[in-house]
Design a protein around this motif. Structure first.
Motif, PDB file in Angstrom:
ATOM      1  N   GLY A  13     -20.298 -12.585  -4.526  1.00 17.29           N
ATOM      2  CA  GLY A  13     -20.643 -11.218  -4.901  1.00 17.29           C
ATOM      3  C   GLY A  13     -20.571 -10.220  -3.759  1.00 17.29           C
ATOM      4  N   GLU A  14     -19.836 -10.554  -2.689  1.00 19.50           N
ATOM      5  CA  GLU A  14     -19.724  -9.646  -1.557  1.00 19.50           C
ATOM      6  C   GLU A  14     -18.781  -8.482  -1.913  1.00 19.50           C
ATOM      7  OE1 GLU A  14     -18.377 -11.911   1.752  1.00 19.50           O
ATOM      8  OE2 GLU A  14     -20.029 -13.365   1.643  1.00 19.50           O
ATOM      9  N   ARG A  15     -19.275  -7.266  -1.764  1.00 22.81           N
ATOM     10  CA  ARG A  15     -18.491  -6.098  -2.165  1.00 22.81           C
ATOM     11  C   ARG A  15     -17.188  -5.986  -1.372  1.00 22.81           C
ATOM     12  NH1 ARG A  15     -22.294  -0.855  -3.273  1.00 22.81           N
ATOM     13  NH2 ARG A  15     -24.123  -1.887  -4.141  1.00 22.81           N
ATOM     14  N   ARG A  16     -17.269  -6.209  -0.060  1.00 20.50           N
ATOM     15  CA  ARG A  16     -16.069  -6.071   0.755  1.00 20.50           C
ATOM     16  C   ARG A  16     -15.008  -7.085   0.338  1.00 20.50           C
ATOM     17  NH1 ARG A  16     -16.697  -5.297   7.112  1.00 20.50           N
ATOM     18  NH2 ARG A  16     -17.666  -3.429   6.233  1.00 20.50           N
ATOM     19  N   ALA A  17     -15.433  -8.309   0.049  1.00 20.68           N
ATOM     20  CA  ALA A  17     -14.480  -9.333  -0.387  1.00 20.68           C
ATOM     21  C   ALA A  17     -13.873  -8.955  -1.734  1.00 20.68           C
ATOM     22  CB  ALA A  17     -15.180 -10.690  -0.477  1.00 20.68           C
ATOM     23  N   LEU A  18     -14.692  -8.418  -2.633  1.00 18.62           N
ATOM     24  CA  LEU A  18     -14.189  -8.003  -3.943  1.00 18.62           C
ATOM     25  C   LEU A  18     -13.175  -6.872  -3.797  1.00 18.62           C
ATOM     26  CD1 LEU A  18     -14.181  -8.097  -7.020  1.00 18.62           C
ATOM     27  CD2 LEU A  18     -16.252  -6.687  -7.023  1.00 18.62           C
ATOM     28  N   ALA A  19     -13.473  -5.908  -2.937  1.00 17.06           N
ATOM     29  CA  ALA A  19     -12.548  -4.795  -2.715  1.00 17.06           C
ATOM     30  C   ALA A  19     -11.227  -5.296  -2.142  1.00 17.06           C
ATOM     31  CB  ALA A  19     -13.178  -3.770  -1.776  1.00 17.06           C
ATOM     32  N   ARG A  20     -11.291  -6.231  -1.185  1.00 18.31           N
ATOM     33  CA  ARG A  20     -10.064  -6.793  -0.602  1.00 18.31           C
ATOM     34  C   ARG A  20      -9.282  -7.583  -1.651  1.00 18.31           C
ATOM     35  NH1 ARG A  20     -11.205 -10.476   4.174  1.00 18.31           N
ATOM     36  NH2 ARG A  20      -8.926 -10.424   4.312  1.00 18.31           N
ATOM     37  N   ALA A  21      -9.993  -8.290  -2.521  1.00 17.35           N
ATOM     38  CA  ALA A  21      -9.325  -9.080  -3.552  1.00 17.35           C
ATOM     39  C   ALA A  21      -8.596  -8.184  -4.542  1.00 17.35           C
ATOM     40  CB  ALA A  21     -10.346  -9.958  -4.273  1.00 17.35           C
ATOM     41  N   ILE A  22      -9.202  -7.061  -4.927  1.00 23.82           N
ATOM     42  CA  ILE A  22      -8.546  -6.143  -5.850  1.00 23.82           C
ATOM     43  C   ILE A  22      -7.318  -5.521  -5.192  1.00 23.82           C
ATOM     44  CG2 ILE A  22      -8.805  -3.975  -7.132  1.00 23.82           C
ATOM     45  CD1 ILE A  22     -11.711  -4.691  -7.613  1.00 23.82           C
ATOM     46  N   THR A  23      -7.425  -5.190  -3.910  1.00 28.01           N
ATOM     47  CA  THR A  23      -6.262  -4.672  -3.177  1.00 28.01           C
ATOM     48  C   THR A  23      -5.139  -5.707  -3.178  1.00 28.01           C
ATOM     49  OG1 THR A  23      -7.671  -3.313  -1.758  1.00 28.01           O
ATOM     50  CG2 THR A  23      -5.449  -3.805  -0.956  1.00 28.01           C
ATOM     51  N   LEU A  24      -5.505  -6.967  -3.028  1.00 31.08           N
ATOM     52  CA  LEU A  24      -4.506  -8.040  -3.013  1.00 31.08           C
ATOM     53  C   LEU A  24      -3.775  -8.149  -4.342  1.00 31.08           C
ATOM     54  CD1 LEU A  24      -3.268 -10.479  -1.481  1.00 31.08           C
ATOM     55  CD2 LEU A  24      -5.103 -11.881  -2.473  1.00 31.08           C
ATOM     56  N   VAL A  25      -4.515  -8.140  -5.459  1.00 29.81           N
ATOM     57  CA  VAL A  25      -3.855  -8.301  -6.761  1.00 29.81           C
ATOM     58  C   VAL A  25      -3.050  -7.063  -7.134  1.00 29.81           C
ATOM     59  CG1 VAL A  25      -5.625  -9.903  -7.581  1.00 29.81           C
ATOM     60  CG2 VAL A  25      -5.836  -7.478  -8.114  1.00 29.81           C
ATOM     61  N   GLU A  26      -3.388  -5.907  -6.550  1.00 29.79           N
ATOM     62  CA  GLU A  26      -2.625  -4.690  -6.839  1.00 29.79           C
ATOM     63  C   GLU A  26      -1.345  -4.587  -6.011  1.00 29.79           C
ATOM     64  OE1 GLU A  26      -6.197  -1.599  -8.172  1.00 29.79           O
ATOM     65  OE2 GLU A  26      -5.400  -1.542  -6.128  1.00 29.79           O
ATOM     66  N   SER A  27      -1.221  -5.413  -4.986  1.00 29.10           N
ATOM     67  CA  SER A  27      -0.056  -5.352  -4.100  1.00 29.10           C
ATOM     68  C   SER A  27       1.208  -5.822  -4.817  1.00 29.10           C
ATOM     69  CB  SER A  27      -0.294  -6.217  -2.857  1.00 29.10           C
ATOM     70  OG  SER A  27       0.873  -6.281  -2.059  1.00 29.10           O
ATOM     71  N   ALA A  28       2.327  -5.203  -4.471  1.00 28.36           N
ATOM     72  CA  ALA A  28       3.619  -5.576  -5.064  1.00 28.36           C
ATOM     73  C   ALA A  28       4.401  -6.545  -4.183  1.00 28.36           C
ATOM     74  CB  ALA A  28       4.460  -4.322  -5.316  1.00 28.36           C
ATOM     75  N   ARG A  29       3.866  -6.892  -3.016  1.00 26.41           N
ATOM     76  CA  ARG A  29       4.559  -7.827  -2.134  1.00 26.41           C
ATOM     77  C   ARG A  29       4.594  -9.223  -2.732  1.00 26.41           C
ATOM     78  NH1 ARG A  29       2.325  -7.223   3.937  1.00 26.41           N
ATOM     79  NH2 ARG A  29       2.799  -9.459   3.767  1.00 26.41           N
ATOM     80  N   GLU A  30       5.722  -9.913  -2.572  1.00 24.97           N
ATOM     81  CA  GLU A  30       5.884 -11.232  -3.178  1.00 24.97           C
ATOM     82  C   GLU A  30       4.885 -12.241  -2.615  1.00 24.97           C
ATOM     83  OE1 GLU A  30       7.653 -12.126  -5.750  1.00 24.97           O
ATOM     84  OE2 GLU A  30       8.318 -10.051  -5.963  1.00 24.97           O
ATOM     85  N   ASP A  31       4.639 -12.199  -1.296  1.00 22.35           N
ATOM     86  CA  ASP A  31       3.680 -13.151  -0.734  1.00 22.35           C
ATOM     87  C   ASP A  31       2.266 -12.867  -1.211  1.00 22.35           C
ATOM     88  OD1 ASP A  31       3.772 -10.749   0.670  1.00 22.35           O
ATOM     89  OD2 ASP A  31       3.021 -11.648   2.525  1.00 22.35           O
ATOM     90  N   HIS A  32       1.956 -11.591  -1.412  1.00 26.46           N
ATOM     91  CA  HIS A  32       0.641 -11.232  -1.929  1.00 26.46           C
ATOM     92  C   HIS A  32       0.474 -11.667  -3.392  1.00 26.46           C
ATOM     93  CE1 HIS A  32      -0.229  -7.875   1.252  1.00 26.46           C
ATOM     94  NE2 HIS A  32      -0.245  -9.103   1.749  1.00 26.46           N
ATOM     95  N   LYS A  33       1.569 -11.599  -4.154  1.00 26.42           N
ATOM     96  CA  LYS A  33       1.496 -12.043  -5.548  1.00 26.42           C
ATOM     97  C   LYS A  33       1.124 -13.519  -5.635  1.00 26.42           C
ATOM     98  CE  LYS A  33       4.859  -8.743  -7.427  1.00 26.42           C
ATOM     99  NZ  LYS A  33       6.183  -8.597  -8.094  1.00 26.42           N
ATOM    100  N   ALA A  34       1.710 -14.328  -4.773  1.00 23.89           N
ATOM    101  CA  ALA A  34       1.398 -15.759  -4.764  1.00 23.89           C
ATOM    102  C   ALA A  34      -0.054 -15.994  -4.357  1.00 23.89           C
ATOM    103  CB  ALA A  34       2.334 -16.495  -3.810  1.00 23.89           C
TER     104      ALA A  34
END
Length: 329
Positions: A13-34
Motif C-alpha cells: 500500500g505504499e503510495r510512491r510504489a503505486l504511483a511508479r507502478a501506474i507510470t510503468l503500465v502507462e509506458s509505451a516502451r517495449e521493455d516496460h510493457k514486459a
C-alpha cells in the motif's frame, strides 16, 4: 527497475510504489510493457475494490463531488483511490493534469490516493491503461476506486467496461445540453446525480431530477438492476448533502448484484472485452512499423493516382503483413 521490490511496495500500500507502478503500465516502451505484465501477474487475484465510474458535463462539479464523496468514505475508514483522466491536446498532446489541485482535502487525506492521467489519443473518456491502474489500486488494498472520465458523450460509455457501478452527474436544468448524447450515456448509468441542488438552484434541481427519473422509467429494464434502479437523485457536493444516501444506494446495489450473480458475471465479461481490445491494439501497432508505413505510403499513392482500387490495395497490404503469408500459404 526491480519488479519484485515494486510489487511488494504496491501490495504493502505504499503510495510512491503505486504511483511508479501506474507510470510503468502507462509506458509505451517495449521493455516496460514486459515489466508491467510481470507486475500485474504478481498481484493478488482475490483483491476486489468497488469500481465506480463517474462522468459529467464540464462545470457540473465532478471534482467537488469526488472530494466530498471520497472524504466521507475515508472518514468511515475506507481506502479510496481516484483515477482522474484529463483530456489531451490534439495539437500538442499535452495535458494539464490539475485534478489534484481541485481536491485539496482529499489529496492530503491518509487513506486516499489521487492519480491524474492523460487521455492521449484513446477514445472512450478514459486513458488506455486505466484498467491496469484500477488493478494496481486493488492490489494496493484500496476499498473503492473512482474512475473519472474526461467528460460526457457517446464514447464515454467505455468506462462501463471497467466499472461495477456508473454514476452520471448532471447540473440543474442541464437537459438541453444532453439532447444529442443522453440516450447512449443514460443507458449505462446506474445512478444519475443532479448536483448543485442548493440555494437558488434547488427548485431547478428538483425539476431536473423528476424529469430524468421519468426518462429512466421509459428505458428498457436491465436484468442487472434491482427494483428502483437505475435512479435519479439530488446531491449538493458544496453543502455535503445527499452524499450519505448515494453511498447507501451504491452499497445496496452492489450487494444485490453479488447475491444474484451479476457481479462476477460482469467482471468476467469485462475481462474478456479488454482481452479482445488488447489484441486489436497489438494488431494495429503493426501498422506503425517502418516497413508497414512505407507500404501504406506506396499503396496510398497508387490509390490516389487511380492505379488501384482501395479494396484491392487494402488486400495487398494485409497480405504483406508479417505472419500473414504463413497463415495463408
Amino acid at each position: 527497475m526491480d519488479i519484485a521490490d515494486l510489487t511488494r511496495g504496491v501490495i504493502a500500500g505504499e503510495r510512491r510504489a503505486l504511483a511508479r507502478a501506474i507510470t510503468l503500465v502507462e509506458s509505451a516502451r517495449e521493455d516496460h510493457k514486459a515489466q508491467a505484465g510481470a507486475l500485474l501477474e504478481a498481484l493478488p487475484k482475490d483483491a476486489q475494490a468497488l469500481r465506480i465510474g463517474l462522468s459529467g458535463t464540464p462545470g457540473v462539479g465532478k471534482s467537488t463531488f469526488i472530494e466530498a464523496f471520497g472524504m466521507m468514505l475515508v472518514e468511515r475508514g475506507l481506502k479510496v483511490a481516484v483515477l482522474a483522466v484529463d483530456p489531451s491536446s490534439t495539437r500538442s498532446g499535452g495535458s494539464i493534469l490539475g485534478d489534484k489541485t481541485r481536491m485539496d482535502r482529499l489529496s492530503r487525506a491518509e487513506g486516499a490516493f489521487i492519480r491524474p492521467s492523460p487521455s492521449q489519443t484513446h477514445l472512450g473518456g478514459v486513458a488506455r491503461r486505466s484498467r491496469e491502474a484500477v488493478a494496481l489500486c486493488e492490489g494496493a488494498g484500496f476499498d473503492v476506486v473512482l474512475i473519472e472520465t474526461v467528460g460526457v458523450g457517446q464514447s464515454e460509455t467505455v468506462v462501463a467496461q471497467m466499472a461495477d457501478i456508473f454514476l452520471l452527474l448532471l447540473a440543474p436544468a442541464g437537459g438541453d445540453e444532453l439532447q444529442g448524447v443522453k440516450r447512449g450515456i443514460m443507458e449505462i448509468a446506474d445512478v444519475i446525480l443532479i448536483n448543485k441542488a442548493d440555494g437558488d438552484l434547488k427548485p431547478a434541481a428538483t425539476r431536473t431530477c423528476a424529469d430524468y427519473a421519468g426518462a429512466l422509467r421509459l428505458l428498457r429494464k436491465r436484468p442487472q438492476d434491482p427494483e428502483g434502479f437505475p435512479k435519479a437523485m439530488m446531491v449538493s457536493a458544496a453543502e455535503n448533502t445527499g452524499i450519505d444516501a448515494v453511498w447507501q444506494d451504491l452499497t445496496s446495489l452492489r450487494e444485490w448484484r453479488e447475491a444474484h450473480g451479476f457481479w462476477d458475471r460482469t467482471r468476467a465479461d469485462q475481462a474478456r472485452y479488454w482481452f479482445e481490445e488488447e489484441v486489436k491494439t497489438t494488431l494495429l501497432a503493426q501498422l506503425q512499423t517502418p516497413a508497414a508505413r512505407a507500404a501504406l505510403a506506396d499503396l496510398g499513392a497508387a490509390v490516389a493516382g487511380g492505379d488501384k482500387a482501395p479494396s484491392v490495395a487494402a488486400a495487398e497490404f494485409l497480405e504483406s503483413l508479417p505472419g500473414r503469408a504463413q497463415a495463408n500459404p
